[in-house]
Design an enzyme around this catalytic site. Structure first.
Site, PDB file in Angstrom:
ATOM      1  N   GLU A  24      -4.570  12.969   5.429  1.00  0.00           N
ATOM      2  CA  GLU A  24      -4.919  12.107   4.280  1.00  0.00           C
ATOM      3  C   GLU A  24      -5.984  11.056   4.593  1.00  0.00           C
ATOM      4  O   GLU A  24      -5.977   9.971   4.011  1.00  0.00           O
ATOM      5  CB  GLU A  24      -3.652  11.434   3.711  1.00  0.00           C
ATOM      6  CG  GLU A  24      -2.613  12.434   3.227  1.00  0.00           C
ATOM      7  CD  GLU A  24      -1.369  11.801   2.598  1.00  0.00           C
ATOM      8  OE1 GLU A  24      -1.453  10.652   2.126  1.00  0.00           O
ATOM      9  OE2 GLU A  24      -0.319  12.464   2.567  1.00  0.00           O
ATOM     10  N   HIS A  82       7.925   1.655   9.486  1.00  0.00           N
ATOM     11  CA  HIS A  82       7.400   0.400   8.943  1.00  0.00           C
ATOM     12  C   HIS A  82       7.211  -0.653  10.009  1.00  0.00           C
ATOM     13  O   HIS A  82       6.769  -1.760   9.726  1.00  0.00           O
ATOM     14  CB  HIS A  82       8.312  -0.131   7.831  1.00  0.00           C
ATOM     15  CG  HIS A  82       8.380   0.819   6.680  1.00  0.00           C
ATOM     16  ND1 HIS A  82       9.381   1.741   6.554  1.00  0.00           N
ATOM     17  CD2 HIS A  82       7.536   1.020   5.641  1.00  0.00           C
ATOM     18  CE1 HIS A  82       9.161   2.466   5.463  1.00  0.00           C
ATOM     19  NE2 HIS A  82       8.054   2.057   4.900  1.00  0.00           N
ATOM     20  N   TRP A 120       3.554   3.493 -10.180  1.00  0.00           N
ATOM     21  CA  TRP A 120       2.680   2.628  -9.383  1.00  0.00           C
ATOM     22  C   TRP A 120       1.365   2.324 -10.078  1.00  0.00           C
ATOM     23  O   TRP A 120       0.415   1.860  -9.480  1.00  0.00           O
ATOM     24  CB  TRP A 120       2.462   3.236  -7.992  1.00  0.00           C
ATOM     25  CG  TRP A 120       3.644   2.975  -7.103  1.00  0.00           C
ATOM     26  CD1 TRP A 120       4.707   2.149  -7.358  1.00  0.00           C
ATOM     27  CD2 TRP A 120       3.904   3.539  -5.810  1.00  0.00           C
ATOM     28  NE1 TRP A 120       5.606   2.173  -6.311  1.00  0.00           N
ATOM     29  CE2 TRP A 120       5.139   3.016  -5.352  1.00  0.00           C
ATOM     30  CE3 TRP A 120       3.209   4.444  -5.000  1.00  0.00           C
ATOM     31  CZ2 TRP A 120       5.693   3.364  -4.113  1.00  0.00           C
ATOM     32  CZ3 TRP A 120       3.759   4.780  -3.772  1.00  0.00           C
ATOM     33  CH2 TRP A 120       4.982   4.242  -3.328  1.00  0.00           C
ATOM     34  N   LYS A 150      13.956  -2.067  -2.324  1.00  0.00           N
ATOM     35  CA  LYS A 150      13.221  -2.419  -3.522  1.00  0.00           C
ATOM     36  C   LYS A 150      13.892  -3.577  -4.214  1.00  0.00           C
ATOM     37  O   LYS A 150      15.105  -3.632  -4.323  1.00  0.00           O
ATOM     38  CB  LYS A 150      13.223  -1.244  -4.489  1.00  0.00           C
ATOM     39  CG  LYS A 150      12.011  -0.390  -4.365  1.00  0.00           C
ATOM     40  CD  LYS A 150      11.998   0.654  -5.454  1.00  0.00           C
ATOM     41  CE  LYS A 150      11.243   1.871  -4.982  1.00  0.00           C
ATOM     42  NZ  LYS A 150       9.861   1.579  -4.632  1.00  0.00           N
ATOM     43  N   ARG A 190      -6.186 -12.259  -1.220  1.00  0.00           N
ATOM     44  CA  ARG A 190      -5.202 -11.884  -0.198  1.00  0.00           C
ATOM     45  C   ARG A 190      -5.404 -12.640   1.119  1.00  0.00           C
ATOM     46  O   ARG A 190      -5.252 -12.096   2.203  1.00  0.00           O
ATOM     47  CB  ARG A 190      -5.231 -10.367   0.050  1.00  0.00           C
ATOM     48  CG  ARG A 190      -4.689  -9.548  -1.110  1.00  0.00           C
ATOM     49  CD  ARG A 190      -4.692  -8.072  -0.785  1.00  0.00           C
ATOM     50  NE  ARG A 190      -6.054  -7.589  -0.585  1.00  0.00           N
ATOM     51  CZ  ARG A 190      -6.393  -6.512   0.095  1.00  0.00           C
ATOM     52  NH1 ARG A 190      -5.453  -5.782   0.654  1.00  0.00           N
ATOM     53  NH2 ARG A 190      -7.646  -6.157   0.218  1.00  0.00           N
TER      54      ARG A 190
END
Ligand code: GLN
Ligand code: ZN
Length: 749
Positions: A478, A689, A555, A114, A15
């Protein structure tokens, strides 16, 4: 002998592109440094493809963010507000992709959707009244030149004009047809310039052809082709399709003056039948035979059997879609050979193409024998108890009682929430510190006690903050989770995790889908500890957070030896056990995220229910069907349009749903109204985002727009999605605005 691929992963083996780009975003490196690093990466990738023996190498499959956005810049489909920004070209490009807020202006990011049925997201360009389509970019030429300097004559890849128009947005008052002539002229200019630079071929990606096409859409496609192909400027044109079959236009395609047609023999249910009906001798067939979406080894015997039935004279073997959708290489994985042998990532898929091509040419006997042996041995056994549990499910297991309306009244009484209740989607910023602690814990540098103490402290801080700001339904944040699927997979049997199996999802972000290797069961409670801890720290309700079965499946890299439906039911039972444990632990609001529900929706509407929704929606219901009436089930969806599956979403029978809406201008609201949507609903009121903080009044307007369409007693106020990728300052600022706006709107009711 000919092999190629439709495209190669862009982020890099480790990456690199992501990390370099993020450094650039943080202003730690210059634009020149970013561009140089990208160039180096392209060279590395071209060399790998070449060294693996692929004979036709694509270019322009690279992108700094998204190749659809690249096409928008190439053809000048860029709003004037961005064109006029006093910024460098690359900065303008990123401004449109991510939004820009600074002394030079304030630009909202374009929406993201998407990419067909993948987990990749493309940026949706917008054609406006004053859009002047013309050749305005140079990336495709630069990259062709760059490869040429390395001694490679590549085949540039470009979104085809039909798909470009089909997948873009149009301002009211303009339509695709208005841009046909200018777009064709611009494509022809691209052809001419490429030919001048020495290119011989171009690949036009027309994936939109695999969907059900209306007569108008078909007419648009043919009109574009007839005009465009009337003068190819000396280039050979490969019309490439993927993600399905082209049954609606096959008869037309074979008569078009293209030189080659690329078809998907993996996902295209009808592809083989279509070509068996005849393929023209004057064209080359690019046969997509190596799956560009999964990570399993190709079964050579099966592939060869398909290839043998193809009547075409000239065949080039290729991937079923761009290898963008699979991880880079298995070479950096640490699975034992008995496992690793079953996997093929992008680099290994190159080898498979080369093997298949060799075998077809009478060589490669050894490779064929090894492959046969791999598929002859049993890979994994089954869990008899689980199989019996699934076989014993009846209709009642899929039905929650009492019905929604009755539950709604019970819950109103139980929770006594104010009108327009505020909440968030689950995660709060995963700061450097959070990630560092998790890593240290994983490496054993931090003890369980120390790590738990850190998590408890972080949760305490955020619970307190949410109370202070005035949220009605709180979340724990989370912080313990790396990823919403991996975290669950780690507590399920039958799952495997790669070390470096990253796949690009949106922008420079990658996801690392876990691999479903065998039958799935829950190994232990997963979320109960931190959800119930958080609930113990406040009198306000805290929402427990789970990932739903369809999303976990979608996923993950699924098995190929059992059906996706069966795998999903296995996961649904595991999550059901978790829901019941949470409920028993006193967590009365439980959100089961189905962010990716729409992802595997068949591309053809005609297949939606039978092939997917008819089992995916019941799988969700199975998860929550036995909770008490006063336990409130939420779900959350994002990253795509749901407008067309509203009845199916209602049919999930959740009590509340939140979904991403702000980037698509709340288009969904009309449909909620039209379909008399019953579930309570929180359409996201701001885009998470991008780091941009909504302006004063912006959220208020959004709430007003929502209330104009949805009865206020059904409305929840929340952001578009979880906040884990955001920084703390912008998150807090935005959320304070959100609560203020909700309170103001409440006053006005
Ligand atoms: N609960 C998850 C979160 O907040 C949902 C993420 C998602 O929808 N992608 O991070
Ligand atoms: Zn989301």
């Amino acid at each position: 002998m000919s092999t190629t691929i439709i495209g190669f992963p862009r982020l890099g083996e480790f990456r690199e592109l992501k990390f370099t780009t993020e450094k650039y975003f943080r202003k730690e490196i210059s634009e020149e440094e970013l561009l140089a690093a990208a160039k180096e990466l392209r060279a590395k990738h071209w060399n790998i493809v070449k060294e693996k023996g692929i004979t036709e190498i694509p270019s322009n499959d690279f992108s700094h963010y998204d190749n659809f956005l690249d096409a928008a810049f190439l053809f000048n489909v860029v709003p004037a507000s961005v064109q006029n920004l006093d910024l460098s070209e690359l900065e303008r490009y990123f401004a449109l992709a991510r939004g820009y807020q600074g002394e030079k202006g304030d630009v909202r990011a374009l929406p993201m959707k998407k990419w067909f049925n993948t987990n990749y997201h493309y940026i949706v360009p917008k054609f406006e009244k004053d859009t002047q389509v013309k050749l305005a970019g140079h990336k495709i030429f630069d990259e062709f030149q760059e490869a040429k300097e390395l001694g490679l004559n590549t085949r540039p890849v470009l979104v085809g004009p039909f798909t470009f128009l089909q997948l873009s947005d149009f301002e009211e008052g303009v339509k695709a047809e208005d841009f046909v002539d200018s777009l064709v002229a611009a494509y022809q200019e691209v052809f001419a310039k490429l030919a001048e630079l020495g290119a011989t071929r171009i690949q036009l990606d027309e994936a939109a052809l695999v969907k059900d096409l209306t007569a108008e859409e078909k007419a648009l496609f043919l009109n574009l082709c007839n005009k465009l192909l009337a003068d190819k400027k000396g280039l050979e044109v490969l019309l490439q399709t993927y993600f399905g079959d082209v049954r609606d236009v096959y008869a037309d395609l074979v008569n078009l003056p293209v030189d080659a047609i690329g078809l998907d023999f993996v996902e295209g249910k009808k592809t083989l039948d279509l070509v068996k009906g005849g393929f023209p001798a004057d064209k080359t067939l690019y046969a997509g035979i190596v799956n560009g979406k999964n990570i399993w080894r190709n079964n050579y015997e099966k592939s060869l059997a398909v290839l043998e039935q193809i009547p075409a004279e000239n065949i080039v073997l290729t991937s079923s879609c761009s290898l963008l959708h699979v991880p880079f290489t298995t070479a950096n994985e640490e699975f034992e050979p008995a496992i690793l042998n079953h996997f093929a990532f992008a680099v290994e898929k190159l080898e498979e193409l080369r093997d298949l091509d060799a075998i077809r040419n009478g060589q490669g006997a050894e490779a064929l024998a090894a492959n046969k042996e791999l598929f002859a041995t049993e890979r994994v056994g089954e869990n008899a108890e689980l199989r019996a549990r699934i076989a014993g499910l009846t209709d009642a297991d899929y039905t929650r009682l009492p019905a929604f309306a009755e539950r709604e009244a019970i819950q109103e009484e139980a929770f006594k929430l104010p009108a327009l209740p505020t909440t968030t989607i689950g995660s709060f910023p995963q700061t450097k510190e959070v990630r560092a602690k998790r890593l240290a814990y994983r490496k054993g540098e931090l003890s369980q006690e120390e790590y738990d103490a850190f998590l408890a402290e972080t949760i305490d801080e955020w619970i307190k903050w949410q109370e202070e700001v005035g949220f009605d339904v709180l979340v724990h944040g989370e912080f313990e989770r790396n990823d919403m699927v991996e975290y669950f997979g780690q507590n399920l049997s039958g799952y495997l995790f790669s070390k470096n199996g990253w796949v690009q999802s949106y922008g420079m972000r990658g996801v690392k889908p876990p691999i479903i290797w065998g039958d799935v069961t829950r190994l232990n409670p997963i979320t109960v500890k931190w959800s119930s801890y958080a609930q113990s720290r406040t009198d306000k309700p805290v929402k427990g957070m789970l990932t739903g079965p369809v999303t976990i499946l979608n996923w993950s890299f699924p098995r190929e030896d059992i059906s996706i439906k069966d795998s999903t039911l296995q996961i649904a039972l595991a999550i059901k056990d978790e829901v019941l444990d949470l409920e028993a632990a006193g967590v009365k609001i439980i959100q089961i995220d189905e962010a990716a529900l729409r992802e595997k929706l068949p591309l053809r509407r005609s297949d939606w229910y039978e092939d997917y929704l008819d089992w995916a929606i019941p799988a969700f219901r199975l998860v929550h069907s036995t909770v008490a009436p006063d336990t409130q089930i939420h779900t959350h969806m994002c990253y795509s349009e749901f407008t067309d599956i509203i009845p199916a979403i209602d049919n999930m029978d959740a009590d509340v749903i939140s979904f991403e809406a702000s980037r698509s201008n709340l288009e969904i609201l009309d449909e909620l109204k039209a379909k008399n949507f019953q579930t309570e609903v929180g359409p996201g009121v701001y885009d998470i985002h991008s780091p941009r903080v909504p302006n004063e009044g912006e959220i208020d307007n959004t709430i007003e727009a929502i209330l104009a369409k949805v009865p206020s007693k059904k409305v929840w106020i929340n952001p578009d999605c979880g906040l884990k990728t955001r920084g703390i300052p912008e998150t807090k600022e935005s959320l304070i605005r959100l609560v203020e706006a909700a309170k103001a709107a409440r006053e006005k009711l």
